[in-house]
Design a protein around this motif. Structure first.
Motif, PDB file in Angstrom:
ATOM      1  N   GLY A   1      93.928 -23.711  50.595  1.00  0.00           N
ATOM      2  CA  GLY A   1      93.498 -25.046  51.001  1.00  0.00           C
ATOM      3  C   GLY A   1      92.085 -25.050  51.543  1.00  0.00           C
ATOM      4  O   GLY A   1      91.300 -25.965  51.274  1.00  0.00           O
ATOM      5  N   GLU A   2      91.756 -24.015  52.308  1.00  0.00           N
ATOM      6  CA  GLU A   2      90.387 -23.903  52.836  1.00  0.00           C
ATOM      7  C   GLU A   2      89.389 -23.684  51.703  1.00  0.00           C
ATOM      8  O   GLU A   2      88.275 -24.209  51.739  1.00  0.00           O
ATOM      9  N   ILE A   3      89.791 -22.918  50.696  1.00  0.00           N
ATOM     10  CA  ILE A   3      88.922 -22.693  49.540  1.00  0.00           C
ATOM     11  C   ILE A   3      88.705 -24.015  48.794  1.00  0.00           C
ATOM     12  O   ILE A   3      87.571 -24.360  48.449  1.00  0.00           O
ATOM     13  N   LEU A   4      89.778 -24.747  48.567  1.00  0.00           N
ATOM     14  CA  LEU A   4      89.654 -26.032  47.867  1.00  0.00           C
ATOM     15  C   LEU A   4      88.765 -27.002  48.627  1.00  0.00           C
ATOM     16  O   LEU A   4      88.046 -27.798  48.017  1.00  0.00           O
ATOM     17  N   ALA A   5      88.780 -26.934  49.950  1.00  0.00           N
ATOM     18  CA  ALA A   5      87.935 -27.814  50.762  1.00  0.00           C
ATOM     19  C   ALA A   5      86.448 -27.531  50.533  1.00  0.00           C
ATOM     20  O   ALA A   5      85.611 -28.410  50.731  1.00  0.00           O
ATOM     21  N   GLN A   6      86.113 -26.327  50.099  1.00  0.00           N
ATOM     22  CA  GLN A   6      84.720 -25.948  49.855  1.00  0.00           C
ATOM     23  C   GLN A   6      84.279 -26.244  48.420  1.00  0.00           C
ATOM     24  O   GLN A   6      83.137 -26.011  48.060  1.00  0.00           O
ATOM     25  N   LEU A   7      85.199 -26.735  47.596  1.00  0.00           N
ATOM     26  CA  LEU A   7      84.893 -26.965  46.181  1.00  0.00           C
ATOM     27  C   LEU A   7      84.638 -28.437  45.874  1.00  0.00           C
ATOM     28  O   LEU A   7      85.198 -28.994  44.943  1.00  0.00           O
ATOM     29  N   GLY A   8      83.770 -29.069  46.636  1.00  0.00           N
ATOM     30  CA  GLY A   8      83.378 -30.437  46.326  1.00  0.00           C
ATOM     31  C   GLY A   8      82.596 -30.507  45.026  1.00  0.00           C
ATOM     32  O   GLY A   8      82.559 -31.529  44.353  1.00  0.00           O
TER      33      GLY A   8
ATOM     34  N   PRO B   1      81.253 -27.590  41.627  1.00  0.00           N
ATOM     35  CA  PRO B   1      81.442 -26.234  41.104  1.00  0.00           C
ATOM     36  C   PRO B   1      80.555 -25.230  41.841  1.00  0.00           C
ATOM     37  O   PRO B   1      79.407 -25.516  42.171  1.00  0.00           O
ATOM     38  N   ARG B   2      81.128 -24.052  42.118  1.00  0.00           N
ATOM     39  CA  ARG B   2      80.394 -23.019  42.848  1.00  0.00           C
ATOM     40  C   ARG B   2      80.678 -21.639  42.267  1.00  0.00           C
ATOM     41  O   ARG B   2      81.770 -21.384  41.750  1.00  0.00           O
ATOM     42  N   GLU B   3      79.696 -20.758  42.371  1.00  0.00           N
ATOM     43  CA  GLU B   3      79.899 -19.366  42.012  1.00  0.00           C
ATOM     44  C   GLU B   3      80.783 -18.722  43.074  1.00  0.00           C
ATOM     45  O   GLU B   3      80.850 -19.187  44.213  1.00  0.00           O
ATOM     46  N   VAL B   4      81.458 -17.634  42.714  1.00  0.00           N
ATOM     47  CA  VAL B   4      82.376 -16.972  43.645  1.00  0.00           C
ATOM     48  C   VAL B   4      81.647 -16.527  44.897  1.00  0.00           C
ATOM     49  O   VAL B   4      82.137 -16.727  46.014  1.00  0.00           O
ATOM     50  N   SER B   5      80.472 -15.950  44.762  1.00  0.00           N
ATOM     51  CA  SER B   5      79.738 -15.469  45.945  1.00  0.00           C
ATOM     52  C   SER B   5      79.339 -16.626  46.861  1.00  0.00           C
ATOM     53  O   SER B   5      79.437 -16.523  48.093  1.00  0.00           O
ATOM     54  N   GLU B   6      78.921 -17.745  46.295  1.00  0.00           N
ATOM     55  CA  GLU B   6      78.570 -18.912  47.103  1.00  0.00           C
ATOM     56  C   GLU B   6      79.808 -19.490  47.784  1.00  0.00           C
ATOM     57  O   GLU B   6      79.771 -19.866  48.960  1.00  0.00           O
ATOM     58  N   LEU B   7      80.919 -19.530  47.055  1.00  0.00           N
ATOM     59  CA  LEU B   7      82.173 -20.031  47.616  1.00  0.00           C
ATOM     60  C   LEU B   7      82.637 -19.139  48.768  1.00  0.00           C
ATOM     61  O   LEU B   7      83.071 -19.622  49.812  1.00  0.00           O
ATOM     62  N   TRP B   8      82.512 -17.827  48.604  1.00  0.00           N
ATOM     63  CA  TRP B   8      82.872 -16.874  49.654  1.00  0.00           C
ATOM     64  C   TRP B   8      82.031 -17.101  50.909  1.00  0.00           C
ATOM     65  O   TRP B   8      82.554 -17.141  52.021  1.00  0.00           O
TER      66      TRP B   8
ATOM     67  N   ALA C   1      95.092 -24.905  40.036  1.00  0.00           N
ATOM     68  CA  ALA C   1      94.323 -25.759  40.943  1.00  0.00           C
ATOM     69  C   ALA C   1      92.829 -25.573  40.711  1.00  0.00           C
ATOM     70  O   ALA C   1      92.043 -26.471  41.019  1.00  0.00           O
ATOM     71  N   VAL C   2      92.436 -24.410  40.180  1.00  0.00           N
ATOM     72  CA  VAL C   2      91.036 -24.126  39.862  1.00  0.00           C
ATOM     73  C   VAL C   2      90.971 -23.425  38.506  1.00  0.00           C
ATOM     74  O   VAL C   2      91.966 -22.888  38.019  1.00  0.00           O
ATOM     75  N   HIS C   3      89.777 -23.428  37.922  1.00  0.00           N
ATOM     76  CA  HIS C   3      89.529 -22.666  36.706  1.00  0.00           C
ATOM     77  C   HIS C   3      88.052 -22.294  36.656  1.00  0.00           C
ATOM     78  O   HIS C   3      87.255 -22.784  37.447  1.00  0.00           O
ATOM     79  N   MET C   4      87.716 -21.418  35.726  1.00  0.00           N
ATOM     80  CA  MET C   4      86.327 -21.002  35.536  1.00  0.00           C
ATOM     81  C   MET C   4      85.724 -21.807  34.394  1.00  0.00           C
ATOM     82  O   MET C   4      86.361 -22.014  33.367  1.00  0.00           O
ATOM     83  N   ALA C   5      84.498 -22.259  34.603  1.00  0.00           N
ATOM     84  CA  ALA C   5      83.765 -22.969  33.556  1.00  0.00           C
ATOM     85  C   ALA C   5      82.294 -22.589  33.687  1.00  0.00           C
ATOM     86  O   ALA C   5      81.687 -22.848  34.723  1.00  0.00           O
ATOM     87  N   ASP C   6      81.764 -21.964  32.670  1.00  0.00           N
ATOM     88  CA  ASP C   6      80.344 -21.553  32.660  1.00  0.00           C
ATOM     89  C   ASP C   6      79.982 -20.683  33.858  1.00  0.00           C
ATOM     90  O   ASP C   6      78.916 -20.822  34.445  1.00  0.00           O
ATOM     91  N   GLY C   7      80.888 -19.794  34.243  1.00  0.00           N
ATOM     92  CA  GLY C   7      80.602 -18.839  35.318  1.00  0.00           C
ATOM     93  C   GLY C   7      80.756 -19.366  36.721  1.00  0.00           C
ATOM     94  O   GLY C   7      80.376 -18.700  37.675  1.00  0.00           O
ATOM     95  N   VAL C   8      81.310 -20.557  36.884  1.00  0.00           N
ATOM     96  CA  VAL C   8      81.526 -21.123  38.221  1.00  0.00           C
ATOM     97  C   VAL C   8      82.979 -21.547  38.378  1.00  0.00           C
ATOM     98  O   VAL C   8      83.678 -21.785  37.382  1.00  0.00           O
ATOM     99  N   ILE C   9      83.426 -21.640  39.627  1.00  0.00           N
ATOM    100  CA  ILE C   9      84.784 -22.078  39.928  1.00  0.00           C
ATOM    101  C   ILE C   9      84.777 -23.608  40.007  1.00  0.00           C
ATOM    102  O   ILE C   9      83.931 -24.197  40.695  1.00  0.00           O
TER     103      ILE C   9
END
Length: 83
Positions: A19-26, A28-35, A68-76
């Motif tokens: 849920g906290e991860i989804l809150a940061q996905l307003g 698309p973000r790269e994994v490192s940026e999301l982390w 709930a998420v997927h990868m598209a063009d290298g971003v979540i």
């Protein structure tokens, strides 16, 4: 592990971390940026203990498994690409 319980608080369960991860996905973000955004948000809320990267990846994998998420063009990206 997936759900919170008597000995596992919400902030450490995969559902809670997801849920906290989804809150940061307003957007698309790269994994490192999301982390980095995820860690920064937990630091702001001082009551939560730090989550190691492997637990973050496990929660992200859980979100992918439930579509709930997927990868598209290298971003979540949130949502299921098949819908």
């Amino acid at each position: 592990m997936i759900l919170p319980g008597k000995h596992l608080p919400v902030g450490r369960s995969l559902i809670g971390v997801g849920g906290e991860i989804l809150a940061q996905l307003g957007q698309p973000r790269e994994v490192s940026e999301l982390w980095e955004r995820f860690r920064a948000a937990r630091v702001v809320r001082e009551e939560d203990e730090p989550i190691p990267f492997d637990w973050f990846v496990l929660a992200l994998t859980f979100l992918y498994a439930v579509r709930a998420v997927h990868m598209a063009d290298g971003v979540i990206v949130t949502g299921d690409p098949g819908l």
